[in-house]
Design a protein around this motif. Structure first.
Motif, PDB file in Angstrom:
ATOM      1  N   HIS A   1       3.456  -0.498   3.817  1.00 45.74           N
ATOM      2  CA  HIS A   1       3.350   0.584   3.095  1.00 45.74           C
ATOM      3  C   HIS A   1       4.335   1.633   2.914  1.00 45.74           C
ATOM      4  O   HIS A   1       5.414   1.447   3.487  1.00 45.74           O
ATOM      5  N   TYR A   2       4.269   2.225   1.530  1.00 48.52           N
ATOM      6  CA  TYR A   2       5.480   2.688   0.820  1.00 48.52           C
ATOM      7  C   TYR A   2       5.117   4.033   0.308  1.00 48.52           C
ATOM      8  O   TYR A   2       3.904   4.512   0.294  1.00 48.52           O
ATOM      9  N   SER A   3       6.229   4.835   0.061  1.00 54.48           N
ATOM     10  CA  SER A   3       6.016   6.079  -0.656  1.00 54.48           C
ATOM     11  C   SER A   3       6.918   5.928  -1.778  1.00 54.48           C
ATOM     12  O   SER A   3       8.088   5.503  -1.990  1.00 54.48           O
ATOM     13  N   PRO A   4       6.415   6.833  -3.007  1.00 58.01           N
ATOM     14  CA  PRO A   4       7.139   6.974  -4.046  1.00 58.01           C
ATOM     15  C   PRO A   4       8.673   7.594  -3.855  1.00 58.01           C
ATOM     16  O   PRO A   4       8.973   8.466  -3.230  1.00 58.01           O
TER      17      PRO A   4
ATOM     18  N   ALA B   1      -0.731  -0.057  -3.924  1.00 55.58           N
ATOM     19  CA  ALA B   1       0.311   0.119  -4.571  1.00 55.58           C
ATOM     20  C   ALA B   1       0.887  -1.238  -5.037  1.00 55.58           C
ATOM     21  O   ALA B   1       1.910  -1.216  -5.647  1.00 55.58           O
TER      22      ALA B   1
ATOM     23  N   ARG C   1       0.849  -1.263   0.137  1.00 51.53           N
ATOM     24  CA  ARG C   1       0.014   0.109  -0.007  1.00 51.53           C
ATOM     25  C   ARG C   1       0.858   1.271  -0.215  1.00 51.53           C
ATOM     26  O   ARG C   1       1.940   1.365   0.581  1.00 51.53           O
ATOM     27  N   TRP C   2       0.383   2.318  -0.588  1.00 53.88           N
ATOM     28  CA  TRP C   2       1.071   3.670  -0.462  1.00 53.88           C
ATOM     29  C   TRP C   2       0.565   4.102   1.264  1.00 53.88           C
ATOM     30  O   TRP C   2       0.045   3.488   1.789  1.00 53.88           O
TER      31      TRP C   2
ATOM     32  N   LEU D   1      10.483   2.611  -4.441  1.00 47.71           N
ATOM     33  CA  LEU D   1       9.669   2.647  -3.282  1.00 47.71           C
ATOM     34  C   LEU D   1      10.119   2.524  -1.808  1.00 47.71           C
ATOM     35  O   LEU D   1      11.075   1.825  -1.743  1.00 47.71           O
TER      36      LEU D   1
ATOM     37  N   SER E   1      -3.826   3.548   0.199  1.00 47.98           N
ATOM     38  CA  SER E   1      -4.420   3.149  -1.180  1.00 47.98           C
ATOM     39  C   SER E   1      -3.361   1.868  -1.558  1.00 47.98           C
ATOM     40  O   SER E   1      -2.168   2.103  -1.480  1.00 47.98           O
TER      41      SER E   1
END
Length: 223
Positions: free
Chosen positions: A219-222, A163, A156-157, A197, A161
């Motif tokens: 959970h990750y972020s770009p 990912a 997930r982001w 990510l 949401s």
């Protein structure tokens, strides 16, 4: 959408979804409930075909039953390593070729490379799944093979949401193959992998995944 409460690796490993999981504790080498069935590959046959000193690293190995069975059938120069957060619940002396390590796969790293690296349903309980895959790619022998179960829906982001599609695309770009039918990742040959990510935390309350068992959301972020 409610943003999930994310926890660190140490907090995650103290939660019931990780500490009490029994997904891979009793799985053997061959048969109905086996590594061969889950991986679509017979580890013993694969390792026996190696020219010399076969080596196998099993991450999230549970009781280590599959590696114990393999140790009795492989040559005396084989190197088998089982890594699990809990390890065997009833201590039994391991065969000479088998090293059983009780440690977190989030921080543990080997001192050598391996012909075969497996993670049978173990990523479901790891916070930074992609980070472990990146590290494991560098632990392979030049012609080694990595096999791991992977659930894109668990990625997930930061805001919760989905990912998963971005994660699978990034893994494929890095050289991994993904079978959606079997929820299985495959990588052939050691390499340095960089994924776009960045890990931000884990959600132990993500709920059941495709196995029907409670699992962890990563959970990750770009980046």
């Amino acid at each position: 959408m409610t943003t999930p409460q994310l926890v660190s690796a140490s907090e995650l490993e103290r939660t019931s979804v990780v500490a009490n999981n029994t997904m891979n504790r009793g799985r053997g080498l061959a048969g109905v409930n086996s590594y061969a069935r889950e991986l679509g590959l017979d580890p013993l046959a694969h390792l026996s075909a190696r020219p010399a000193a076969p080596s196998w690293l099993d991450l999230c190995s549970g009781e280590g039953r599959a590696l114990r069975e393999a140790a009795t059938a492989l040559p005396a120069d084989a190197v088998l390593t089982a890594v699990d957060l809990v390890g065997p619940l009833v201590p039994v002396p391991a065969p000479p070729t088998l090293e059983e390590v009780v440690a977190s796969v989030a921080s543990w790293a080997p001192q050598r490379t391996y012909d075969l690296i497996t993670c049978v349903h173990g990523l479901h309980y790891v916070g930074d799944q992609l980070g472990l895959l990146v590290r494991a790619a560098s632990w392979l022998a030049p012609d080694g093979l990595l096999l791991a179960h992977f659930d894109p829906d668990s990625v997930r982001w930061a805001d919760g949401s989905p990912a998963g599609r971005a994660a699978v695309a990034a893994l494929r770009t890095a050289g991994f193959r993904y079978s959606a039918r079997h929820h299985r990742l495959t990588l052939e040959g050691a390499r340095q992998v960089v994924l776009p990510l960045g890990y931000v935390g884990a959600d132990p309350g993500a709920g059941p995944n495709y196995t029907g068992q409670p699992a962890v959301g990563s959970h990750y972020s770009p980046c």
